[in-house]
Design a protein around this motif. Structure first.
Motif, PDB file in Angstrom:
ATOM      1  N   LYS A 216      -3.696  -0.938  -7.014  1.00 28.77           N
ATOM      2  CA  LYS A 216      -4.800  -0.311  -6.269  1.00 28.77           C
ATOM      3  C   LYS A 216      -4.766   1.166  -6.648  1.00 28.77           C
TER       4      LYS A 216
ATOM      5  N   ASN B  43      -7.883  10.271  -2.961  1.00 31.15           N
ATOM      6  CA  ASN B  43      -8.256  10.600  -1.585  1.00 31.15           C
ATOM      7  C   ASN B  43      -8.748  12.018  -1.334  1.00 31.15           C
TER       8      ASN B  43
ATOM      9  N   ASP C  76     -13.080   2.170   4.005  1.00 29.68           N
ATOM     10  CA  ASP C  76     -11.951   2.031   4.935  1.00 29.68           C
ATOM     11  C   ASP C  76     -12.443   1.549   6.297  1.00 29.68           C
TER      12      ASP C  76
ATOM     13  N   ASP D 111       0.835  -1.214   0.000  1.00 28.80           N
ATOM     14  CA  ASP D 111       0.000   0.000   0.000  1.00 28.80           C
ATOM     15  C   ASP D 111       0.865   1.258   0.000  1.00 28.80           C
ATOM     16  N   ASP D 112       0.260   2.351   0.359  1.00 28.96           N
ATOM     17  CA  ASP D 112       0.877   3.682   0.386  1.00 28.96           C
ATOM     18  C   ASP D 112       2.189   3.660   1.186  1.00 28.96           C
TER      19      ASP D 112
ATOM     20  N   GLY E  68     -11.714   4.664   0.399  1.00 27.53           N
ATOM     21  CA  GLY E  68     -12.824   3.727   0.569  1.00 27.53           C
ATOM     22  C   GLY E  68     -13.627   3.720  -0.718  1.00 27.53           C
TER      23      GLY E  68
ATOM     24  N   ARG F 154      -6.557  15.999   3.181  1.00 23.89           N
ATOM     25  CA  ARG F 154      -5.521  14.993   3.468  1.00 23.89           C
ATOM     26  C   ARG F 154      -4.161  15.501   2.968  1.00 23.89           C
TER      27      ARG F 154
ATOM     28  N   TRP G   2       0.178   0.127  -4.677  1.00 20.23           N
ATOM     29  CA  TRP G   2      -0.762   1.248  -4.519  1.00 20.23           C
ATOM     30  C   TRP G   2      -0.305   2.471  -5.319  1.00 20.23           C
TER      31      TRP G   2
ATOM     32  N   ASP H 140      -6.035   4.726  -6.100  1.00 19.91           N
ATOM     33  CA  ASP H 140      -6.721   5.466  -5.031  1.00 19.91           C
ATOM     34  C   ASP H 140      -6.975   6.907  -5.449  1.00 19.91           C
TER      35      ASP H 140
HETATM   36  C1  GLA Z   1      -7.023   5.447   1.387  1.00 17.28           C
HETATM   37  C2  GLA Z   1      -7.472   4.021   1.136  1.00 17.28           C
HETATM   38  C3  GLA Z   1      -6.800   3.100   2.127  1.00 17.28           C
HETATM   39  C4  GLA Z   1      -5.305   3.222   2.033  1.00 17.28           C
HETATM   40  C5  GLA Z   1      -4.893   4.666   2.230  1.00 17.28           C
HETATM   41  C6  GLA Z   1      -3.423   4.867   1.969  1.00 17.28           C
HETATM   42  O1  GLA Z   1      -7.534   5.945   2.569  1.00 17.28           O
HETATM   43  O2  GLA Z   1      -8.865   3.920   1.201  1.00 17.28           O
HETATM   44  O3  GLA Z   1      -7.202   1.762   1.895  1.00 17.28           O
HETATM   45  O4  GLA Z   1      -4.868   2.756   0.774  1.00 17.28           O
HETATM   46  O5  GLA Z   1      -5.605   5.533   1.359  1.00 17.28           O
HETATM   47  O6  GLA Z   1      -3.031   6.169   2.170  1.00 17.28           O
END
Ligand code: GLA
Length: 690
Positions: free
Chosen positions: A444, A448, A516, A330-331, A497, A410, A378, A446
Motif C-alpha cells: 500500500k 499523506n 478514509d 498498515d502503518d 484516501g 500530519r 504499508w 501512501d
Molecule cells: C492514511 C491512509 C490510511 C492509513 C493511514 C496510516 O491516512 O489513507 O488508510 O493507511 O494513512 O497512517
C-alpha cells in the motif's frame, strides 16, 4: 510546410477533425460525433500573437520575444497514432501534437512534445496537453470535489460566458480537493443567446441519453482545466499540468513531453461513457486489469498503531477461517530510535520496530504463508517525520523553503524526489524490504501530505519553478522501477484516501483506496463518484465499524467494489461472524461479475432514498440496492439484459429463498420487484440467464 489538408481522426462514434489552411495554420472542427458541421477554429491557441483568451502555449523565446506562431510542417498517421509537426516560422521552436485514438472505446489521448534549437533556454509558461474546441451549445460541467474523507462529491453547473477553471496546486499528488477528471455534457440545442430570442434548452444528458464527454489528465501532480465560453458561444477547453509557479526553462535540444489528456465520448449518456472508460482503465491504465483481486483484511481501523507480533498473527487464523485471502499490515511497523507509535515520529526509518515485531517482518510472512494467506505492507516512501533518524542524517533532503519555519502536515515533510540520491533511497527501502521478505506480495503506497512550501535545495535557484513537474517525474521513476523489478508485487495507490487517483499514477498500481471515510452510508456516494472513471476491480472498499451501521449493509456496500475488511475479527460476535462468513462466500460467487463485468448505475444516491447499481458479465448479473432512508418497494428497472431471454433472479447474502424467473424484457420494462427497505437496509440479487 503543408497547405490545405484535412486530418480526420475517427473512432466508432466520434471524430476529431483538423484542417491545415492555406497559410499552413492548424485549425480544428468542433470535437464530437462523427459529423460536426461547425466551422473550424484555431487548434492550438498560442499567446502573444493575436489570441487574447486562455492560451495552450506561452513561450518566452531566447531573445525575449513572448509570442509564438505555429505552422504545420508535416502530418503522419500510423495505425491509431496521429502526429502533427508544427514549428514557429521565425524560430527553431517545434511542437508535436500527438493524438492516439482507441477506436472501439471512443477514447482519444492527446499530448505534446516541445523542443527547440534556439541559442539559449526558452521559458515555457503555458504547456497544455490538449486545447480542444467543442463548438457552440449548452454545456454542463460535472466536477468531483471534496476533501480528506469526503472525496469525489459530484456537482454540476451550466457553463456561462467567461472562464471556469478546475485546478490543483498540491504538487506531490494530483488532488485532495478537486479530482483530475470531469464530465462535460453538451445540449442538443446549439443556439446561442445572440442567435435566438428564446434561451437555450437545458442540457439533457443522463445515464442512458445525451452527448457527454469525459476528460482526465494522466498526471499525478498539479493540474489545470480551463473551460472558456468565448464570445459567440464556442467552448474552448485548455487542459494540462498546472502552469502555476511552474515556468519551465527548456534547454536547446531537450524534449519536453506533456502528460496525456484522455478524452472519451458517448452520445448515449454517462453510463456508456463509464463502461468505455472502465475498459480503457482495465486494458491501458491499471496493472493486470483483468485478473480478479484478493479479499483483503487490513489492520488499520482495527488496531491503528497499537499492535505487536502476537496481535497480528492472532488475526491470521480468524481471517483464514472467514475466507480472507490477503492480509495488509498498515502503518506503525517500523522505527527504532523513534518507534512509529503514532504519527509524530519514525516516518523515513523503514526498519521493523523490534519492540512490536521482535522477529521482524519475516515471522509475519511465514505465519501468513503457513495459512496460505498472502501478506502486504504499508509504505510512505516519499515522506519523513522531523523526529526520525532520516531527518537527522539528511535534513537537506526535504522540500521546504529556506528561511521559513517548516510547515508540517500530519507532522511530516515531503522528501525531494527531484534529487536522484533521494530517489535511490526511496526505491532502496522498498527494494530491500521486498527482497528480504519475499513473502510480501502487496504494497500500500501512501502519501499523506502535499506541498505548501515548494522549495528544493537540489534544484538551482533559477530552476525552483521546475519542482512541481520534476517531482512527479522523479516519483514515476521510482514507481516504475518498483513495477519493473517486483512485477509480482501488487500495489494499492493511497494518498490520505483518494488523493492520488489519476490515470498516470494508476499505471503503477492495481487498485486505489478511494477514501478514509468508510461509513458505508457516505461511502455509497464516494464510490458512486469514483465509478464514473474507475471500474470496481480498481476500487478498494472495506467493511469497517465506521458509522456503526448494520453489518450486512456494510458488507453489501463493500461487495459492490473490490471487497475487503478493516475490522478486528476477534471482536466479532458469533452472529456477526456468521454474517461475515456468508458475505465473503457470497462475494466469491459474484466476484467475477463485479470485478470483470459492465457497470450500470440504476438509481443515484443523489436523487432519492434508494441507490442501486448492477453489473453484467456474460449471462449473469448482480444487482445491489441500498436504502438511505425509508424506501418504498418501487420495482427496479434493470439494464444490460437480453429482452427475449428468461432470467432466474435470486436474493443472495443472505439467501432468503426468494427466487423468481422473469424475462429480460420484464426486468428492463416493468422492473425487478424490490421489497420495502428500512433505513440502511440493502438487498443483493444474483441474476442468471436460463
Ligand atoms: C492514511 C491512509 C490510511 C492509513 C493511514 C496510516 O491516512 O489513507 O488508510 O493507511 O494513512 O497512517
Amino acid at each position: 510546410m503543408i497547405q490545405q489538408k484535412s486530418i480526420r481522426i475517427q473512432t466508432k462514434r466520434a471524430a476529431l477533425e483538423f484542417e491545415v489552411d492555406a497559410n499552413s495554420r492548424l485549425n480544428q472542427r468542433a470535437f464530437g460525433g462523427n459529423a460536426s458541421d461547425e466551422s473550424t477554429v484555431v487548434a492550438i491557441p498560442t499567446s502573444g500573437d493575436g489570441w487574447v483568451f486562455e492560451p495552450a502555449i506561452r513561450a518566452v523565446h531566447a531573445d525575449g520575444n513572448t509570442s509564438t506562431d505555429l505552422i504545420v510542417e508535416g502530418v503522419s498517421q500510423h495505425a491509431d497514432l496521429t502526429c502533427i509537426d508544427l514549428r514557429d516560422p521565425e524560430y527553431p521552436f517545434y511542437l508535436q501534437l500527438f493524438v492516439r485514438a482507441i477506436f472501439d472505446l471512443d477514447v482519444f489521448e492527446m499530448w505534446t512534445v516541445i523542443r527547440h534549437d534556439e541559442e539559449s533556454e526558452v521559458v515555457l509558461e503555458a504547456f497544455a496537453s490538449s486545447s480542444l474546441d467543442f463548438g457552440t451549445g449548452d454545456f454542463r460541467l460535472t466536477q468531483f470535489s471534496g476533501d480528506w474523507a469526503d472525496e469525489a462529491n459530484m456537482t454540476s453547473e451550466k457553463l456561462t460566458p467567461g472562464i471556469k477553471s478546475l485546478d490543483s496546486k498540491l504538487g506531490v499528488r494530483a488532488h485532495q480537493f478537486t479530482s483530475p477528471w470531469f464530465l462535460l455534457s453538451k445540449g442538443s440545442d446549439s443556439r446561442t443567446p445572440l442567435q435566438s430570442d428564446s434561451p437555450p434548452l437545458p442540457v439533457r444528458s443522463s445515464e442512458d441519453e445525451g452527448v457527454v464527454f469525459a476528460g482526465a489528465l494522466a498526471w499525478g501532480g498539479s493540474f489545470k482545466f480551463s473551460f472558456e465560453v468565448l464570445p459567440k458561444g464556442r467552448l474552448r477547453t485548455v487542459c494540462g499540468m498546472n502552469p502555476y509557479a511552474s515556468a519551465y526553462r527548456l534547454a536547446p535540444g531537450v524534449e519536453f513531453e506533456t502528460p496525456k489528456m484522455v478524452w472519451a465520448y458517448s452520445d448515449r449518456g454517462t453510463g456508456e461513457l463509464s463502461r468505455k472508460l472502465h475498459r480503457y482503465v482495465r486494458d491501458e491504465v491499471i496493472r493486470d486489469g483483468n485478473s480478479p483481486r484478493s479479499i483483503l483484511l487490513n489492520n488499520w481501523e482495527a488496531t491503528y498503531f497499537t499492535f505487536d507480533e502476537d496481535k497480528i498473527v492472532s488475526l491470521f487464523a480468524g481471517a483464514k477461517d472467514l475466507g480472507i485471502e490477503l492480509f495488509l499490515l498498515d502503518d506503525g511497523w517500523f522505527g527504532s530510535k523513534y518507534p512509529r507509535d503514532d504519527d509524530t515520529q519514525g516516518l523515513g526509518d523503514w526498519i521493523p520496530d523490534l519492540a512490536k515485531l521482535p522477529h521482524g517482518i519475516g515471522a509475519l510472512t511465514e505465519a501468513a504463508e503457513k495459512l496460505d494467506l498472502r501478506f502486504g505492507i504499508w509504505f510512505e516512501p516519499e515522506m519523513v517525520n522531523p523526529r526520525s533518524r532520516l531527518f537527522e542524517e539528511h535534513p537537506e533532503w526535504l522540500i521546504r523553503q529556506p528561511k521559513r519555519e517548516m510547515e508540517l502536515q500530519r507532522n511530516q515533510m515531503v522528501l525531494d524526489l527531484t534529487n536522484p540520491e533521494v530517489r535511490s533511497f526511496a526505491y532502496g527501502i522498498l527494494d530491500t524490504t521486498l527482497r528480504e521478505n519475499p513473502g510480501i506480495t502487496y504494497v500500500k503506497w501512501d502519501c499523506n501530505r502535499y506541498f505548501t512550501q515548494p522549495g528544493s535545495s537540489f534544484l538551482s535557484p533559477q530552476n525552483q519553478s521546475h519542482l512541481q513537474i520534476e517531482y512527479v517525474r522523479g516519483l514515476y521513476e521510482v514507481m516504475g522501477r518498483l513495477a519493473a523489478e517486483h512485477p509480482g508485487v501488487q500495489v494499492m495507490m493511497c494518498s490520505g484516501g483518494g488523493g492520488r487517483v489519476d490515470y498516470a499514477s494508476m499505471r503503477f498500481a492495481h487498485e486505489l483506496w478511494p477514501s478514509d471515510m468508510t461509513d458505508p452510508v457516505r461511502r455509497i456516494f464516494i464510490q458512486w463518484g469514483f465509478s464514473h472513471f474507475f471500474p470496481a476491480i480498481a476500487t478498494a472498499n472495506h467493511v469497517t465499524r465506521s458509522g456503526d451501521r448494520p453489518l450486512k449493509f456494510a458488507f453489501d456496500v463493500a461487495m459492490s467494489g473490490r471487497m475487503g475488511l478493516d475490522i478486528d475479527l476477534a471482536k466479532l460476535s458469533e452472529c456477526e461472524r456468521e454474517v461475515a462468513a456468508v458475505a465473503i462466500a457470497t462475494y466469491k460467487q459474484i466476484r467475477d461479475i463485479v470485478q470483470l463485468g459492465d457497470l450500470y448505475r440504476l438509481e443515484s444516491p443523489y436523487s432519492g432514498s434508494r441507490s442501486s447499481l448492477m453489473y453484467t458479465y456474460g449471462d449473469r448479473a448482480v444487482v445491489f440496492a441500498f436504502s438511505l432512508g425509508e424506501s418504498f418497494g418501487n420495482p427496479l428497472r434493470l439494464k444490460g439484459l437480453e429482452g427475449g431471454k428468461q432470467y432466474q433472479v435470486k436474493e443472495i447474502n443472505p439467501e432468503c429463498g426468494r427466487e423468481l424467473t422473469l424475462s429480460g424484457g420484464f426486468l428492463s420494462e416493468q422492473g425487478l420487484p424490490i421489497p420495502t427497505l428500512g433505513k440502511f437496509e440493502s438487498v443483493v440479487f444474483l441474476v442468471t440467464g436460463q
